[in-house]
Design an enzyme around this catalytic site. Structure first.
Site, PDB file in Angstrom:
ATOM      1  N   HIS A  17       2.579 -38.068 -32.564  1.00 14.78           N
ATOM      2  CA  HIS A  17       1.437 -37.277 -32.096  1.00 14.78           C
ATOM      3  C   HIS A  17       0.347 -37.245 -33.174  1.00 14.78           C
ATOM      4  CE1 HIS A  17       4.581 -35.011 -29.538  1.00 14.78           C
ATOM      5  NE2 HIS A  17       3.801 -35.619 -28.671  1.00 14.78           N
ATOM      6  N   LYS A  41       8.727 -28.284 -18.000  1.00 19.30           N
ATOM      7  CA  LYS A  41       9.897 -28.605 -18.822  1.00 19.30           C
ATOM      8  C   LYS A  41      10.476 -27.273 -19.293  1.00 19.30           C
ATOM      9  CE  LYS A  41       7.909 -32.885 -20.635  1.00 19.30           C
ATOM     10  NZ  LYS A  41       7.477 -33.612 -21.842  1.00 19.30           N
ATOM     11  N   ARG A  91       2.736 -45.165 -25.377  1.00 18.41           N
ATOM     12  CA  ARG A  91       3.693 -45.780 -26.288  1.00 18.41           C
ATOM     13  C   ARG A  91       4.260 -47.073 -25.741  1.00 18.41           C
ATOM     14  NH1 ARG A  91       7.314 -40.810 -26.127  1.00 18.41           N
ATOM     15  NH2 ARG A  91       6.408 -40.996 -24.064  1.00 18.41           N
ATOM     16  N   SER A 129       9.600 -36.305 -28.434  1.00 16.32           N
ATOM     17  CA  SER A 129      10.079 -35.016 -28.930  1.00 16.32           C
ATOM     18  C   SER A 129      11.545 -34.813 -28.544  1.00 16.32           C
ATOM     19  CB  SER A 129       9.229 -33.882 -28.371  1.00 16.32           C
ATOM     20  OG  SER A 129       7.910 -34.053 -28.783  1.00 16.32           O
TER      21      SER A 129
HETATM   22  N1  COA Z   1       4.450 -39.728 -30.323  1.00 14.12           N
HETATM   23  C1  COA Z   1       5.632 -39.195 -30.042  1.00 14.12           C
HETATM   24  N2  COA Z   1       5.960 -38.710 -28.846  1.00 14.12           N
HETATM   25  C2  COA Z   1       5.016 -38.771 -27.902  1.00 14.12           C
HETATM   26  C3  COA Z   1       3.752 -39.314 -28.123  1.00 14.12           C
HETATM   27  C4  COA Z   1       3.488 -39.816 -29.402  1.00 14.12           C
HETATM   28  N3  COA Z   1       2.316 -40.367 -29.711  1.00 14.12           N
HETATM   29  N4  COA Z   1       3.053 -39.231 -26.987  1.00 14.12           N
HETATM   30  C5  COA Z   1       3.847 -38.656 -26.087  1.00 14.12           C
HETATM   31  N5  COA Z   1       5.045 -38.375 -26.639  1.00 14.12           N
HETATM   32  C6  COA Z   1       6.218 -37.801 -25.996  1.00 14.12           C
HETATM   33  C7  COA Z   1       6.276 -36.334 -26.081  1.00 14.12           C
HETATM   34  O1  COA Z   1       6.915 -35.954 -27.272  1.00 14.12           O
HETATM   35  C8  COA Z   1       7.089 -35.992 -24.861  1.00 14.12           C
HETATM   36  O2  COA Z   1       8.437 -36.217 -25.140  1.00 14.12           O
HETATM   37  P1  COA Z   1       9.605 -35.493 -24.358  1.00 14.12           P
HETATM   38  O3  COA Z   1       9.324 -35.609 -22.901  1.00 14.12           O
HETATM   39  O4  COA Z   1      10.752 -36.270 -24.818  1.00 14.12           O
HETATM   40  O5  COA Z   1       9.635 -34.077 -24.831  1.00 14.12           O
HETATM   41  C9  COA Z   1       6.619 -37.044 -23.856  1.00 14.12           C
HETATM   42  O6  COA Z   1       6.162 -38.099 -24.628  1.00 14.12           O
HETATM   43  C10 COA Z   1       5.485 -36.647 -23.013  1.00 14.12           C
HETATM   44  O7  COA Z   1       5.022 -35.441 -23.424  1.00 14.12           O
HETATM   45  P2  COA Z   1       3.571 -34.979 -23.822  1.00 14.12           P
HETATM   46  O8  COA Z   1       2.701 -36.029 -24.373  1.00 14.12           O
HETATM   47  O9  COA Z   1       3.732 -33.731 -24.607  1.00 14.12           O
HETATM   48  O10 COA Z   1       2.992 -34.686 -22.485  1.00 14.12           O
HETATM   49  P3  COA Z   1       3.653 -33.888 -21.401  1.00 14.12           P
HETATM   50  O11 COA Z   1       3.963 -34.887 -20.372  1.00 14.12           O
HETATM   51  O12 COA Z   1       4.728 -32.999 -21.833  1.00 14.12           O
HETATM   52  O13 COA Z   1       2.408 -32.965 -21.094  1.00 14.12           O
HETATM   53  C11 COA Z   1       0.567 -32.173 -19.874  1.00 14.12           C
HETATM   54  C12 COA Z   1       1.729 -33.122 -19.961  1.00 14.12           C
HETATM   55  C13 COA Z   1       0.814 -30.849 -20.562  1.00 14.12           C
HETATM   56  C14 COA Z   1      -0.636 -32.816 -20.501  1.00 14.12           C
HETATM   57  C15 COA Z   1       0.372 -31.972 -18.354  1.00 14.12           C
HETATM   58  O14 COA Z   1       1.574 -31.515 -17.807  1.00 14.12           O
HETATM   59  C16 COA Z   1      -0.714 -30.991 -18.031  1.00 14.12           C
HETATM   60  O15 COA Z   1      -1.878 -31.334 -18.132  1.00 14.12           O
HETATM   61  N6  COA Z   1      -0.355 -29.771 -17.645  1.00 14.12           N
HETATM   62  C17 COA Z   1      -1.294 -28.736 -17.283  1.00 14.12           C
HETATM   63  C18 COA Z   1      -1.325 -28.505 -15.779  1.00 14.12           C
HETATM   64  C19 COA Z   1      -2.171 -29.534 -15.097  1.00 14.12           C
HETATM   65  O16 COA Z   1      -3.362 -29.645 -15.295  1.00 14.12           O
HETATM   66  N7  COA Z   1      -1.523 -30.321 -14.242  1.00 14.12           N
HETATM   67  C20 COA Z   1      -2.146 -31.385 -13.508  1.00 14.12           C
HETATM   68  C21 COA Z   1      -2.129 -32.636 -14.333  1.00 14.12           C
HETATM   69  S1  COA Z   1      -2.712 -33.992 -13.400  1.00 14.12           S
END
Ligand code: COA
Length: 162
Positions: A17, A41, A91, A129
């Site tokens: 990140h 989650k 990724r 993560s």
């Molecule tokens: N390095 C390491 N890990 C990474 C990474 C990076 N550069 N980029 C993504 N990841 C990992 C994260 O650690 C996470 O891992 P996990 O699932 O094993 O815990 C996974 O990839 C994806 O997570 P993250 O990037 O945190 O995104 P998310 O999918 O959890 O979050 C939101 C998504 C919060 C952005 C999305 O749900 C959201 O916008 N929510 C708000 C409500 C909304 O507007 N919804 C409509 C959306 S269209």
């Protein structure tokens, strides 16, 4: 001023990140880390803990970003920050489908917000993560994937739950 929002669950924030964040900071005047309170989650860390871990992890940055938690729609948060873009890390090909869907939905919800995809350093492409949490839980060495502070807090968290 060009502002971007970098959203995620950050449970916890990893060096992958931070790598994406650094790249985004080179492109925008200001980048805000947006920690999602409700992501569907079941996070290990509370939203307050995830914000604190992110804040601690960016302390050493030349230009430390703001870290703010949000509830509700991401595009509404983006607008409240006066931002024009959402940053997401890509990724591997496996990220694509979900990211594509989210980017298009966000565009549908607010057409003036662009999603920018940035690729983290190759050595972080397999990082997530949940993988870090699992290695931590099972007692493996995960020190190269997170900051020393996150490493310490994760270890403490699992020591308590044993
Ligand atoms: N390095 C390491 N890990 C990474 C990474 C990076 N550069 N980029 C993504 N990841 C990992 C994260 O650690 C996470 O891992 P996990 O699932 O094993 O815990 C996974 O990839 C994806 O997570 P993250 O990037 O945190 O995104 P998310 O999918 O959890 O979050 C939101 C998504 C919060 C952005 C999305 O749900 C959201 O916008 N929510 C708000 C409500 C909304 O507007 N919804 C409509 C959306 S269209």
């Amino acid at each position: 001023m060009r502002i971007a929002v970098y959203p995620g669950t950050f449970d916890p924030i990893t060096k992958g990140h931070l790598d994406v964040l650094e790249r985004a900071q080179r492109l925008f005047d200001k980048v805000v880390i947006a920690v999602a309170a409700n992501t569907g989650k079941a996070p290990l860390f509370s939203v307050e803990e995830r914000v604190a871990l992110a804040l601690e992890s960016v302390k050493g940055f030349e230009n430390p970003p703001e870290v703010i938690s949000f509830n509700g729609l991401l595009v509404d948060f983006v607008q409240s920050q006066g931002a024009c873009a959402i940053i997401r890390g890509l990724r591997a090909v496996s990220d694509f489908e979900f990211e594509f869907q989210m980017a298009l939905m966000n565009r549908k919800l607010r057409k003036d917000v662009e999603t920018i995809f940035l690729m983290p350093r190759e050595s972080y492409t397999y990082l997530s993560s949940s993988i870090v949490r699992e290695v931590a839980k099972l007692g493996g060495d995960f020190s190269s994937f997170v900051t020393p502070h996150v490493e310490k807090i994760l270890k403490e968290k699992f020591a308590k739950s044993l």
